[in-house]
Design an enzyme around this catalytic site. Structure first.
Site, PDB file in Angstrom:
ATOM      1  N   TYR A  54       0.849  -1.203   0.000  1.00  0.00           N
ATOM      2  CA  TYR A  54       0.000   0.000   0.000  1.00  0.00           C
ATOM      3  C   TYR A  54       0.879   1.245   0.000  1.00  0.00           C
ATOM      4  O   TYR A  54       1.810   1.346   0.792  1.00  0.00           O
ATOM      5  CB  TYR A  54      -0.922   0.026   1.227  1.00  0.00           C
ATOM      6  CG  TYR A  54      -2.373  -0.066   0.818  1.00  0.00           C
ATOM      7  CD1 TYR A  54      -2.976   0.972   0.106  1.00  0.00           C
ATOM      8  CD2 TYR A  54      -3.133  -1.196   1.091  1.00  0.00           C
ATOM      9  CE1 TYR A  54      -4.282   0.877  -0.318  1.00  0.00           C
ATOM     10  CE2 TYR A  54      -4.445  -1.303   0.670  1.00  0.00           C
ATOM     11  CZ  TYR A  54      -5.015  -0.255  -0.035  1.00  0.00           C
ATOM     12  OH  TYR A  54      -6.303  -0.344  -0.458  1.00  0.00           O
ATOM     13  N   GLU A  56      -0.500   4.822  -0.565  1.00  0.00           N
ATOM     14  CA  GLU A  56      -1.280   6.049  -0.781  1.00  0.00           C
ATOM     15  C   GLU A  56      -0.386   7.277  -0.608  1.00  0.00           C
ATOM     16  O   GLU A  56       0.440   7.335   0.306  1.00  0.00           O
ATOM     17  CB  GLU A  56      -2.445   6.114   0.209  1.00  0.00           C
ATOM     18  CG  GLU A  56      -3.580   5.189  -0.197  1.00  0.00           C
ATOM     19  CD  GLU A  56      -4.754   5.249   0.763  1.00  0.00           C
ATOM     20  OE1 GLU A  56      -4.658   5.915   1.809  1.00  0.00           O
ATOM     21  OE2 GLU A  56      -5.782   4.618   0.452  1.00  0.00           O
ATOM     22  N   ASP A 199      -6.050  13.212 -25.493  1.00  0.00           N
ATOM     23  CA  ASP A 199      -6.116  11.832 -25.005  1.00  0.00           C
ATOM     24  C   ASP A 199      -5.481  10.953 -26.073  1.00  0.00           C
ATOM     25  O   ASP A 199      -6.103  10.631 -27.078  1.00  0.00           O
ATOM     26  CB  ASP A 199      -7.576  11.452 -24.748  1.00  0.00           C
ATOM     27  CG  ASP A 199      -7.741   9.999 -24.302  1.00  0.00           C
ATOM     28  OD1 ASP A 199      -6.746   9.247 -24.338  1.00  0.00           O
ATOM     29  OD2 ASP A 199      -8.871   9.639 -23.913  1.00  0.00           O
ATOM     30  N   THR A 225      -3.590   5.822 -21.952  1.00  0.00           N
ATOM     31  CA  THR A 225      -3.468   4.486 -21.380  1.00  0.00           C
ATOM     32  C   THR A 225      -2.040   4.033 -21.663  1.00  0.00           C
ATOM     33  O   THR A 225      -1.361   4.561 -22.544  1.00  0.00           O
ATOM     34  CB  THR A 225      -4.440   3.496 -22.036  1.00  0.00           C
ATOM     35  OG1 THR A 225      -4.258   3.548 -23.459  1.00  0.00           O
ATOM     36  CG2 THR A 225      -5.885   3.813 -21.714  1.00  0.00           C
ATOM     37  N   LYS A 228      -1.933   0.179 -24.796  1.00  0.00           N
ATOM     38  CA  LYS A 228      -2.285   0.064 -26.214  1.00  0.00           C
ATOM     39  C   LYS A 228      -0.987   0.112 -27.039  1.00  0.00           C
ATOM     40  O   LYS A 228      -0.145  -0.738 -26.832  1.00  0.00           O
ATOM     41  CB  LYS A 228      -3.318   1.127 -26.568  1.00  0.00           C
ATOM     42  CG  LYS A 228      -4.622   0.894 -25.757  1.00  0.00           C
ATOM     43  CD  LYS A 228      -5.706   1.902 -25.995  1.00  0.00           C
ATOM     44  CE  LYS A 228      -6.877   1.634 -25.048  1.00  0.00           C
ATOM     45  NZ  LYS A 228      -7.914   2.673 -25.144  1.00  0.00           N
ATOM     46  N   ARG A 234      -1.815  -2.724 -18.252  1.00  0.00           N
ATOM     47  CA  ARG A 234      -3.057  -1.951 -18.201  1.00  0.00           C
ATOM     48  C   ARG A 234      -2.895  -0.870 -17.149  1.00  0.00           C
ATOM     49  O   ARG A 234      -2.711  -1.171 -15.970  1.00  0.00           O
ATOM     50  CB  ARG A 234      -4.253  -2.828 -17.806  1.00  0.00           C
ATOM     51  CG  ARG A 234      -4.443  -4.079 -18.603  1.00  0.00           C
ATOM     52  CD  ARG A 234      -5.859  -4.602 -18.468  1.00  0.00           C
ATOM     53  NE  ARG A 234      -6.715  -3.833 -19.354  1.00  0.00           N
ATOM     54  CZ  ARG A 234      -6.758  -4.005 -20.653  1.00  0.00           C
ATOM     55  NH1 ARG A 234      -6.018  -4.919 -21.242  1.00  0.00           N
ATOM     56  NH2 ARG A 234      -7.541  -3.259 -21.399  1.00  0.00           N
TER      57      ARG A 234
END
Ligand code: PLP
Length: 448
Positions: A54, A56, A199, A225, A228, A234
């Protein structure tokens, strides 16, 4: 990943489905333009103990202890993103492209603000204000369109922007085969005082390779992203350009706060490591060659398809993607082509075309692209073979009629599915695609 996994004994059902999926990826021509094959090193990062942590917050400012090595990873990912895309700010934490785009809205817009994006059925993305997306419900979405020739209607963008005074304008697409006009959009955004967000999810790898112009000199914000054409895991990134920081010196802070704590909790550190590795790979001469080969392959494929009599939206391509317009055979026939091609071992998706005469679920086009088969090493010669196979398969199904009546449509689909299974031309197409796949091995040595 050297310690032996016992998954096939402990969970044979999942293990078997994973093995089947690997075999499918190996034995089919993957031509969905948003998909790709990431490297073994990226897979290694993804399947690592980093998923246990974790973190954060951001490097040096975490809400949990034990983040000294995660900080190294995220700092490297950020530095590599900035260097590769020539921008002064990057955030590598968005879980995927859609939440990255939502973070842009969260950073810049209030509910009800006017935003503009390319209409979905004209090739735009859901998150650019489509009515079924929250982005079309929380904001006043004013879509722009492509012209009858398939190119973005820049005059419409200008007149809508002057009339509607949007806070934010998106430039980017999921089904657009031409270069994006960043410079023209930048002038329009400046004229009306809007933020311009590019984008580049689909074309990030082409931009990194120099095979598509970069939006960095023109846009204020860039989202992408990472899975691609960029060929990473991902995930997604948000970047701010020099222009963006000049327009709003707080932009970087606003975007960071929008991602965390605005929309997300802990980042996926295994993905962050995968992104860092993919960015390193994308900065090599080999990747430049790869990006340019994607475009050369798409052009070769487009030329073959047109030579075989198929109609393409914009009559060709200058990126990784081709949109076949099937309306010369009738409306709503994309599903027939998609299912027949699937049976022939060519994975594509049915897609709307500009001024779609049917519907998004029964659209009149097929979208396909070359990023994944180019990763396998295929070149122009294979594109000619594949183009011929695609044209042959479409020829077998072009006469099926798509009805607007639900009962008739269900009967047609049933008959169609039964007939294509025993169609000899489609069987012969399948034999040919298997042969091509065998010549370009995927993940040699990998078991699942
Ligand atoms: C793929 C894509 C997205 C969304 O990415 P997800 O990871 O599927 O959420 C956003 N914008 C564009 C232009 C895309 O092509």
């Amino acid at each position: 990943m050297s310690a032996k996994s016992t998954l096939n004994q402990v969970d044979p059902k999942i293990s078997e489905a994973m093995e089947n999926e690997l075999a499918r990826q190996r034995d089919c021509l993957e031509m969905i333009p948003s998909e790709n094959f990431t490297s073994m090193n990226v897979l290694h990062a993804l399947g690592s103990v980093l998923t246990n942590k974790y973190s954060e917050g951001y490097p040096g400012k975490r809400y949990y202890g034990g983040n000294q090595f995660i900080d190294v990873i995220e700092t490297l990912a950020i530095a590599r993103a900035k260097a590769l895309f020539k921008v002064p700010y990057a955030n590598v934490q968005p879980y995927s492209g859609s939440p990255a785009n939502f973070a842009v809205y969260a950073a810049l817009c209030d509910r009800g603000d006017t935003i503009m994006g390319l209409n979905l059925t004209d090739g735009g993305h859901l998150t650019h204000g489509w009515k079924t997306s929250m982005t079309g419900q929380f904001f006043n979405s004013v879509p722009y369109h492509v012209k009858a020739d398939g190119y973005i209607d820049v005059d419409e963008v200008r007149s809508l922007a002057i009339k509607e005074k949007p806070k934010l304008i998106w430039i980017g697409a999921t089904a657009y085969s031409r270069a994006l006009p960043f410079e023209e959009f930048s002038k329009i955004a400046d004229e009306v005082g809007a933020y311009l967000a590019a984008d580049i999810s689909h074309i990030a790898g082409l931009v990194a390779a120099g095979a598509h112009a970069s939006p960095a000199p023109y846009a204020h914000i860039i989202t992408t992203t990472t899975h691609k054409t960029l060929r990473g895991p991902r995930g997604a990134m948000i970047m701010a350009t020099e222009r963006g920081l000049k327009k709003d010196p707080e932009l970087g802070d606003k975007l960071d706060k929008a991602v965390f704590p605005g929309l997300q909790g802990g980042p996926h550190d295994n993905t962050t490591a995968g992104i860092a590795v993919a960015l390193l790979e994308a900065s090599t001469p080999e990747f430049r060659e790869y990006g340019n080969q994607i475009v050369n392959n798409a052009k070769a494929l487009a030329a073959t398809l047109m030579k075989k009599g198929l109609k393409l939206v914009t009559n060709g391509t200058e990126n990784h993607l081709i949109l076949i317009d099937l309306t010369p055979f009738g409306n709503g026939k994309g599903v027939f082509a998609q299912e027949a091609l699937d049976l022939a071992g060519i994975v594509v998706n049915k897609n709307t075309i500009p001024k779609e005469p049917s519907s998004p679920f029964y659209p009149s086009g097929v979208r396909l692209g070359t990023p994944a088969i180019t990763t396998r090493g295929m070149k122009e010669q294979e594109m000619e073979s594949i183009g011929s196979i695609i044209a042959d398969v479409i020829n077998e199904v072009k006469d099926y009629e798509m009805s607007g009546d639900k009962e008739v449509r269900m009967a047609t689909m049933k008959k169609f599915r039964a007939e294509i299974k025993s169609n000899d031309a489609i069987k012969s197409a399948r034999a040919k695609t298997l042969e091509i796949c065998a010549k370009f091995p995927l993940y040699p040595g990998l078991e699942s």
